[in-house]
Design an enzyme around this catalytic site. Structure first.
Site, mmCIF file in Angstrom:
data_model
loop_
_atom_site.group_PDB
_atom_site.id
_atom_site.type_symbol
_atom_site.label_atom_id
_atom_site.label_comp_id
_atom_site.label_asym_id
_atom_site.label_seq_id
_atom_site.Cartn_x
_atom_site.Cartn_y
_atom_site.Cartn_z
ATOM 1 N N TYR A 142 0.743 -1.225 -0.050
ATOM 2 C CA TYR A 142 -0.073 0.110 0.093
ATOM 3 C C TYR A 142 0.763 1.315 -0.047
ATOM 4 C CZ TYR A 142 -4.075 3.094 1.480
ATOM 5 O OH TYR A 142 -4.811 3.877 1.713
ATOM 6 N N LYS A 193 1.232 4.157 -2.610
ATOM 7 C CA LYS A 193 0.714 5.823 -2.437
ATOM 8 C C LYS A 193 1.856 6.461 -2.698
ATOM 9 C CE LYS A 193 -3.606 4.878 -1.314
ATOM 10 N NZ LYS A 193 -4.410 5.331 -2.351
HETATM 11 P P1 NAI Z 1 -13.594 2.309 0.618
HETATM 12 O O1 NAI Z 1 -13.229 0.845 0.771
HETATM 13 O O2 NAI Z 1 -14.564 2.811 1.466
HETATM 14 O O3 NAI Z 1 -13.950 2.560 -0.835
HETATM 15 C C1 NAI Z 1 -13.279 2.346 -1.732
HETATM 16 C C2 NAI Z 1 -13.969 2.174 -3.267
HETATM 17 O O4 NAI Z 1 -13.124 1.691 -4.407
HETATM 18 C C3 NAI Z 1 -15.168 1.123 -3.015
HETATM 19 O O5 NAI Z 1 -16.418 1.555 -3.305
HETATM 20 C C4 NAI Z 1 -14.514 0.029 -3.852
HETATM 21 O O6 NAI Z 1 -15.545 -0.868 -4.531
HETATM 22 C C5 NAI Z 1 -13.678 0.837 -4.919
HETATM 23 N N1 NAI Z 1 -12.839 -0.161 -5.637
HETATM 24 C C6 NAI Z 1 -12.084 -0.926 -5.214
HETATM 25 N N2 NAI Z 1 -11.121 -1.489 -6.168
HETATM 26 C C7 NAI Z 1 -11.835 -1.166 -7.177
HETATM 27 C C8 NAI Z 1 -11.541 -1.196 -8.584
HETATM 28 N N3 NAI Z 1 -10.482 -2.160 -8.996
HETATM 29 N N4 NAI Z 1 -12.002 -0.374 -9.422
HETATM 30 C C9 NAI Z 1 -12.925 0.352 -9.241
HETATM 31 N N5 NAI Z 1 -13.342 0.558 -8.051
HETATM 32 C C10 NAI Z 1 -12.832 0.018 -7.039
HETATM 33 O O7 NAI Z 1 -12.213 3.252 0.751
HETATM 34 P P2 NAI Z 1 -12.165 4.847 1.330
HETATM 35 O O8 NAI Z 1 -11.500 4.541 2.811
HETATM 36 O O9 NAI Z 1 -13.041 5.512 0.818
HETATM 37 O O10 NAI Z 1 -10.765 5.176 0.482
HETATM 38 C C11 NAI Z 1 -10.649 5.906 -0.404
HETATM 39 C C12 NAI Z 1 -9.329 6.298 -1.120
HETATM 40 O O11 NAI Z 1 -8.635 7.122 -0.165
HETATM 41 C C13 NAI Z 1 -8.465 5.213 -1.367
HETATM 42 O O12 NAI Z 1 -7.406 5.384 -2.490
HETATM 43 C C14 NAI Z 1 -7.541 5.007 -0.060
HETATM 44 O O13 NAI Z 1 -6.337 4.336 -0.265
HETATM 45 C C15 NAI Z 1 -7.562 6.429 0.286
HETATM 46 N N6 NAI Z 1 -7.224 6.834 1.740
HETATM 47 C C16 NAI Z 1 -8.261 6.328 2.790
HETATM 48 C C17 NAI Z 1 -7.839 6.506 4.015
HETATM 49 C C18 NAI Z 1 -8.711 6.293 5.284
HETATM 50 O O14 NAI Z 1 -8.410 6.471 6.418
HETATM 51 N N7 NAI Z 1 -10.090 5.849 4.871
HETATM 52 C C19 NAI Z 1 -6.614 7.238 4.336
HETATM 53 C C20 NAI Z 1 -5.794 7.695 3.383
HETATM 54 C C21 NAI Z 1 -6.007 7.439 1.954
#
Ligand code: NAI
Length: 263
Positions: A171, A175
């Site tokens: 990851y 990132k």
């Molecule tokens: P989440 O798991 O709630 O949502 C991620 C979404 O991406 C889901 O709807 C999933 O279906 C979709 N997804 C996964 N693989 C996919 C693919 N191959 N093609 C299309 N869609 C796909 O995640 P969250 O927490 O909302 O994170 C969003 C972004 O922010 C991510 O890139 C994550 O790494 C980043 N992030 C999140 C943090 C957190 O604390 N939640 C902290 C830092 C970064």
């Protein structure tokens, strides 16, 4: 699969593609962009949640579409970008937000014995979505932005992409790589009116983080000067700011949205 509603749609309306828009940060971002007057195009794998997103934005009298797109499938991404151009004739904003976790330590040793390590499959899966998916979506969308001499590309990095994190070799590699690509594309695309930036969220209260044990969450809050973990809306606001036409002199940067987190 493709779902769409036609509320307030016109050729003048700005179009924003948001990947991973069916849940968490992406969902809050889709709602914020719709509220701000964008036609939102949600790309995600989660079809039921995507359809629900289109419905809820329609209920608010705003416009959105959903397409089932795997960001790691270059042919599917290319087709989806062409479909947006066929329908709207423009792509103003790309938010590369989709991401997954497959945590595991590089090596795990117990009592002198190796009891586990991060598998190559775990490494490849995260790189495919979180790093190559960003490359694939940007490569499919950027030519359409260049053609109109306007675009805003915003990539999801993370606080751990800057500082590292236990158990997240894959990851963190992705990132940190996203930050590198952001800097390259800011150089390559700036002359065409396209800015490229990254955001580095701290810990945000999505389902993923809510499942963590209470003591881990408390530890995170203790390292956060503003004294709380973030909400998806905190990140949506940052995406919206960087997407704004008025943010055209900001490019190649990483905006931390982490409550001042110190590690
Ligand atoms: P989440 O798991 O709630 O949502 C991620 C979404 O991406 C889901 O709807 C999933 O279906 C979709 N997804 C996964 N693989 C996919 C693919 N191959 N093609 C299309 N869609 C796909 O995640 P969250 O927490 O909302 O994170 C969003 C972004 O922010 C991510 O890139 C994550 O790494 C980043 N992030 C999140 C943090 C957190 O604390 N939640 C902290 C830092 C970064």
């Amino acid at each position: 699969r493709h779902e769409s509603n036609n509320n307030t749609m016109s050729n003048e309306q700005r179009v924003a593609i948001i990947t991973g828009a069916a849940n968490g940060i992406g969902l809050a971002t889709a709602q914020a962009f719709a509220d701000a007057g964008y036609h939102v195009v949600a790309w995600d794998l989660a079809e039921a949640a995507g359809a629900e997103l289109v419905r809820s934005i329609a209920d608010a009298g705003k416009a959105a579409s959903f397409a089932s797109v795997d960001v790691s499938d270059a042919a599917a991404v290319e087709r989806a970008a062409e479909a947006v151009i066929a329908e709207h004739g423009r792509i103003d904003v790309l938010v590369n937000n989709a991401g997954i976790l497959r945590d595991g330590q590089l090596v795990k040793v117990k009592g002198g014995e190796l009891v586990g390590k991060m598998g190559a499959d775990q490494f490849d899966a995260v790189i495919a979505v979180n790093l190559k998916g960003v490359f694939t979506c940007t490569q499919a969308v950027a030519p359409h932005m260049i053609a109109r001499k306007y675009g805003r590309i915003i990539n999801a990095s993370s606080v751990v992409g800057l500082y590292g994190n236990f158990g997240q070799t894959n990851y963190v590699a992705a990132k940190a790589g996203v930050i590198g690509m952001t800097k390259v594309w800011a150089r390559e695309l700036g002359r065409y009116g396209v800015t490229v930036n990254a955001i580095a969220p701290g810990f945000i209260a999505t389902d993923m983080v809510k499942q963590m044990p209470a003591h881990v969450l408390e530890g995170m809050v203790a390292h956060t000067p503003v004294g709380r973990i973030g909400d998806p809306e905190d990140i949506a606001r940052a995406y919206l700011f960087l997407a704004d036409p008025g943010s055209g002199f900001i490019s190649g940067t990483v905006l931390s949205v982490d409550g001042g987190m110190v590690v």
